[in-house]
Design an enzyme around this catalytic site. Structure first.
Site, PDB file in Angstrom:
ATOM      1  CB  SER A   9      25.556  26.931 -27.343  1.00 23.53           C
ATOM      2  OG  SER A   9      26.347  26.913 -26.185  1.00 23.53           O
ATOM      3  CG  LEU A  10      29.128  21.992 -30.115  1.00 29.44           C
ATOM      4  CD1 LEU A  10      29.821  20.999 -30.937  1.00 29.44           C
ATOM      5  CD2 LEU A  10      27.341  21.133 -30.239  1.00 29.44           C
ATOM      6  CG  HIS A  14      26.377  19.333 -27.938  1.00 29.96           C
ATOM      7  ND1 HIS A  14      26.536  20.134 -26.973  1.00 29.96           N
ATOM      8  CD2 HIS A  14      25.019  19.163 -28.140  1.00 29.96           C
ATOM      9  CE1 HIS A  14      24.922  21.516 -26.611  1.00 29.96           C
ATOM     10  NE2 HIS A  14      24.730  20.265 -27.691  1.00 29.96           N
ATOM     11  N   GLY A 130      20.886  12.539 -26.839  1.00 29.57           N
ATOM     12  CA  GLY A 130      20.702  12.247 -25.761  1.00 29.57           C
ATOM     13  C   GLY A 130      19.282  11.998 -24.519  1.00 29.57           C
ATOM     14  CG  ASP A 133      16.363  16.869 -24.542  1.00 28.91           C
ATOM     15  OD1 ASP A 133      16.584  18.201 -23.609  1.00 28.91           O
ATOM     16  OD2 ASP A 133      18.249  17.619 -24.670  1.00 28.91           O
ATOM     17  CD  GLN A 136      14.974  16.231 -28.689  1.00 27.36           C
ATOM     18  OE1 GLN A 136      14.943  16.883 -28.411  1.00 27.36           O
ATOM     19  NE2 GLN A 136      16.294  15.328 -28.622  1.00 27.36           N
ATOM     20  CB  SER A 169      23.403  25.231 -24.874  1.00 28.66           C
ATOM     21  OG  SER A 169      23.977  24.215 -25.825  1.00 28.66           O
TER      22      SER A 169
END
Ligand code: AMP
Length: 495
Positions: A9-10, A14, A130, A133, A136, A169
């Site tokens: 779902s770019l 992204h 990225g 996040d 993450q 997304s």
């Protein structure tokens, strides 16, 4: 090869990662995989947006070389893999204690397990994630380091809509009204950033500023607003030099996250450019004029070389030098007004001993290039150089300072001159050194060749940062160039 892991779902966020991967690698690979292991039982796995055709089209348009789009069956050997049935990778407990960790049990274990598999399968040179996040990203940096996984984990800036809403997304879940309401997250972060810039260092006050903005919209249900150390993710009570302010909130059925880095440090000036543009002379003088530290990487390489010679270590022995460099604790300061050090761009200490003069010996000069060419030495010294970025107040020059060493630099200069001009300067220098004269066209050819090599080398290639200011120095004196950079600094930073 550069790898960009995604769940598809770019969007433009992204694509910014993909663009960077293309720029920095010979090949760019995108993985598209909605990883079931990172979704909790109450989360949105079943309805997560799925647009494979469109994603492939975007990848093709973006010049991606290959897309890896496995099914769960291909990736995990099972259509609906259970965390309990496979080997899992568990991040450090402390990194899960804050932010999304407590609210999404099992999520980061699912991420680290999938990314470990991806990095092992692809063995990329770099993998791009990225800052959107940020938890993450911090966990993945630790993961790659702790497990010695292949590839460097590269963080990329957050891409936002005009309203400030971070692209995601999951934004397709939002109605038009919700989309407007969602921008309050960014406004809250910006309000806190304003307080921070005005001198507020207490995290409770910064958090309160975000909460106040979020409270303006009754539809937003904040889950957390926290300030943590961006690397360790441990909570902070106050920010000394650096903190990450992060927020999560529900809006309708959609969960949104965002964050901003708050940094209190002196500015960094990065000067890059081709050989022969006068970078080192200019950088030294700029540092002196602005009262900043000239971060002299040459002196750092010299110090390691000096230690090798002093201890009788063979400079060609890369393993021995790699061990030696781990032992080098280097410390630089500005030369200041002491006339004894006026000739040196900066003073340098090695494990507590001042070596400013010792490292200029002919023995060191003869061997330093052998030591400086060794990847382990470069890597270790790079980490020490980047430490200076925490407090800032430095000027550094090279080929990749604004792009790799200090991408956060406030002022980036790309110093260059035409090949003809650099050839003329070189010819003048040779004449001044009483060397036998060389033909101008021969010099031009050599400079051209060197530019090509420097721009295409694998490690630390020469590249102008997107946000660098290009200064063409043809016809300018050193003093003129220094003046111009000092003026730019005053105009852009000291405002
Ligand atoms: P996802 O498909 O949501 O797993 O995201 C794939 C990668 O794109 C992750 O590393 C995200 O952090 C990154 N990413 C997602 N949204 C953005 C954005 N707005 N700006 C920059 N990177 C993003």
């Amino acid at each position: 090869m550069g790898l960009v892991p995604t769940m598809g779902s770019l969007h433009q966020g992204h694509l910014s990662l993909i663009e960077r991967a293309r720029r920095e690698n010979a090949l760019a690979l995108v993985s598209i995989f909605v990883n079931p292991l990172q979704f909790g039982p109450q989360e949105d796995l079943a309805r997560y947006p799925h647009t494979p055709e469109q994603d492939l089209h975007l990848c093709q348009q973006a010049g991606v070389d290959a897309v890896f789009m496995p099914t769960p069956e291909v990736f995990y050997g099972h259509r609906a893999p259970l965390a309990t049935d496979i080997t899992q990778v568990i991040p450090p407990r402390g990194m899960l204690a804050a932010l999304c960790g407590p609210h999404r049990p099992g999520h980061f274990e699912g991420v680290t397990t999938a990314v470990t598999k991806l990095l092992s399968l692809v063995a990329p040179s770099r993998a791009y994630f990225g800052y959107k996040d940020a938890q993450q990203l911090a966990i993945l940096k630790r993961l790659a380091k702790d497990l010695n996984l292949p590839g460097k984990i590269v963080g990329c800036p957050i891409v936002r809509e005009a309203s400030g809403l971070a692209l995601s997304s999951r934004n397709v879940y939002l109605s038009a009204t919700e989309r407007q309401q969602a921008a309050a997250l960014y406004r809250g972060l910006m309000a806190a950033q304003d307080h921070f810039k005005a001198g507020e260092r207490h995290c409770s006050a910064l958090v309160a500023a975000v909460r106040q903005e979020l409270a303006q919209s009754s539809a937003l249900r904040p889950q957390y607003v926290e300030v943590v150390n961006p690397e360790t993710l441990l909570p902070l009570d106050s920010i000394e030099t650096l903190g990450m302010l992060a927020v999560a909130a529900h809006l309708g059925d959609t969960r949104l996250i965002d964050n901003v880095l708050l940094r209190d440090r002196q500015p960094i000036v990065a000067i890059d450019g081709p050989a022969g543009a006068g970078k080192s002379t200019v950088a030294r003088q700029v540092a002196q004029r602005l009262g900043l530290l000239y971060l002299d990487s040459g002196a750092m390489y010299r110090a390691v070389t000096w230690l090798a010679l002093d201890r009788g270590v063979d400079v060609q022995d890369e393993v021995a030098i790699a061990e030696l460099v781990q032992d080098c604790d280097l410390h630089l300061t500005a030369s200041g007004d002491d006339p004894a050090f006026a000739a040196y761009p900066s003073r340098i200490w090695l494990n507590g001993q001042e070596v400013t003069q010792l490292i200029r010996s002919p023995g060191v000069t003869a061997q330093v290039s052998v030591v400086a060419a060794q990847p382990t030495v470069r890597e270790t010294l790079l980490q020490q150089q980047q430490q200076y970025g925490v407090t800032g107040g430095v000027v550094m020059e090279g080929r990749d300072i604004g792009t790799e060493v200090f991408p956060q630099a406030e002022l980036k200069i790309f110093l260059t001159a035409s090949v003809a001009e650099r050839a003329r300067r070189r010819q003048r220098d040779l004449a001044a050194q009483q060397q036998s004269p060389v033909d101008l066209s021969e010099l031009e050819q050599a400079i051209d060749e060197r530019d090509r090599k420097d721009s295409s080398r694998r490690v630390a290639p020469l590249r102008q940062a997107d946000d660098a200011i290009k200064l063409i120095t043809d016809g300018l004196s050193i003093e003129g160039v220094v003046e111009e950079i000092v003026a730019l600094y005053r105009e852009r930073i000291e405002r």
